[in-house]
Design an enzyme around this catalytic site. Structure first.
Site, short mmCIF file in Angstrom:
data_model
loop_
_atom_site.label_atom_id
_atom_site.label_comp_id
_atom_site.label_asym_id
_atom_site.label_seq_id
_atom_site.Cartn_x
_atom_site.Cartn_y
_atom_site.Cartn_z
N ASN A 62 15.80 -1.97 -0.09
CA ASN A 62 15.57 -3.13 0.78
C ASN A 62 15.49 -4.42 -0.03
O ASN A 62 14.98 -4.45 -1.14
CB ASN A 62 14.35 -2.95 1.69
CG ASN A 62 13.07 -2.59 0.97
OD1 ASN A 62 13.09 -1.96 -0.08
ND2 ASN A 62 11.95 -3.00 1.52
N GLU A 64 14.31 -8.25 0.58
CA GLU A 64 13.62 -9.14 1.50
C GLU A 64 13.91 -10.61 1.20
O GLU A 64 14.58 -10.93 0.20
CB GLU A 64 12.11 -8.85 1.45
CG GLU A 64 11.81 -7.43 1.93
CD GLU A 64 10.33 -7.13 2.05
OE1 GLU A 64 9.49 -7.93 1.58
OE2 GLU A 64 10.01 -6.07 2.63
N CYS A 73 17.34 -3.83 5.21
CA CYS A 73 16.75 -2.54 4.86
C CYS A 73 17.61 -1.80 3.84
O CYS A 73 18.81 -2.06 3.69
CB CYS A 73 16.64 -1.66 6.10
SG CYS A 73 15.48 -2.25 7.33
N GLU A 75 18.75 1.22 3.98
CA GLU A 75 19.84 1.98 4.59
C GLU A 75 21.08 1.11 4.79
O GLU A 75 22.21 1.55 4.57
CB GLU A 75 19.41 2.55 5.95
CG GLU A 75 18.29 3.57 5.88
CD GLU A 75 16.89 2.97 5.98
OE1 GLU A 75 16.70 1.82 5.50
OE2 GLU A 75 16.00 3.64 6.51
N CYS A 112 14.22 2.20 10.81
CA CYS A 112 14.02 1.25 11.92
C CYS A 112 15.15 1.36 12.92
O CYS A 112 16.21 1.95 12.66
CB CYS A 112 13.88 -0.17 11.39
SG CYS A 112 15.46 -0.96 11.00
N CYS A 115 18.59 0.09 11.78
CA CYS A 115 19.27 1.02 10.87
C CYS A 115 19.79 2.25 11.61
O CYS A 115 20.85 2.77 11.28
CB CYS A 115 18.35 1.43 9.73
SG CYS A 115 18.12 0.10 8.54
N1 THU Z 1 12.51 -0.80 5.54
C1 THU Z 1 13.62 -0.19 5.05
O1 THU Z 1 14.28 -0.69 4.14
N2 THU Z 1 13.98 1.00 5.60
C2 THU Z 1 13.25 1.69 6.51
O2 THU Z 1 13.64 2.78 6.92
C3 THU Z 1 11.99 1.13 7.02
C4 THU Z 1 11.71 -0.27 6.62
C5 THU Z 1 12.08 -2.05 4.90
C6 THU Z 1 12.26 -3.30 5.69
C7 THU Z 1 11.23 -4.21 5.05
O3 THU Z 1 11.79 -4.78 3.85
C8 THU Z 1 10.13 -3.26 4.63
O4 THU Z 1 10.70 -1.97 4.60
C9 THU Z 1 8.93 -3.26 5.57
O5 THU Z 1 9.35 -3.11 6.88
#
Ligand code: THU
Length: 161
Positions: A62, A64, A73, A75, A112, A115
């Site tokens: 991920n 941000e 994310c 994925e 999420c 994704c």
């Molecule tokens: N996140 C992911 O990268 N994948 C997931 O399956 C769940 C959430 C990330 C998004 C954000 O950067 C952080 O986790 C918190 O939500």
């Protein structure tokens, strides 16, 4: 009126030691790849590793942003990389793990909704299921035979025809 039910089966493993060698290697990689996350806002580091049907490995983590909705994310970073590096090559299995710097990391990660939508469309465009290995840094592991199972009654390209 009729009542309808949707259910799906998935595998639950108590620890990474119970996985076969190929799955164990993918999950170990996903756990390592959490270190590539850029997650200074959530402190929730997610790593993903996929095995493609041509034998190649693609990773994602991920990324941000101070403008929170800009974040992406693990994925979907992986899916974008796979689409660029190995266009039209199906993904066989994707392992996803997270390291929660604020707390525990021992429950299987839950991808999420965005994704789930992206994973399912990747399945459709490559006409191939993506097997998911969901985990944290330790503890139980869920294996789901295709990502689309996580998105019942999904909206897809066929709905636009
Ligand atoms: N996140 C992911 O990268 N994948 C997931 O399956 C769940 C959430 C990330 C998004 C954000 O950067 C952080 O986790 C918190 O939500």
């Amino acid at each position: 009126m009729q009542k309808a039910t949707i259910h799906f089966d998935f595998e639950v493993y108590e620890s990474i030691a119970d996985l076969n060698a190929a799955d164990r290697s993918l999950l170990e990689s996903a756990r390592t790849i959490t270190s590539k996350a850029y997650a200074p806002y959530s402190n929730f580091l997610v790593g993903a590793t996929a095995l493609l049907s041509n034998g190649e490995i693609v990773n994602g983590a991920n990324q941000e942003n101070a403008s929170y909705p800009v974040s992406i994310c693990a994925e979907r970073t992986l899916l974008s990389s796979a689409a660029m590096l190995f266009t039209n090559i199906p993904i066989e299995t994707m392992a996803i793990a997270y390291h929660n710097l604020n707390g525990i990391s021992n429950k299987p990660v839950s991808p999420c909704g965005m994704c789930r939508q992206a994973l399912h469309e990747y399945e459709e465009r490559t006409t191939h299921p993506i097997r998911l290995i969901l985990s944290g840094m330790e503890g139980r592991i869920f294996i789901i035979e295709k990502a689309g199972l996580l998105l019942p009654l999904s909206f897809g390209g066929d709905d636009l025809k």
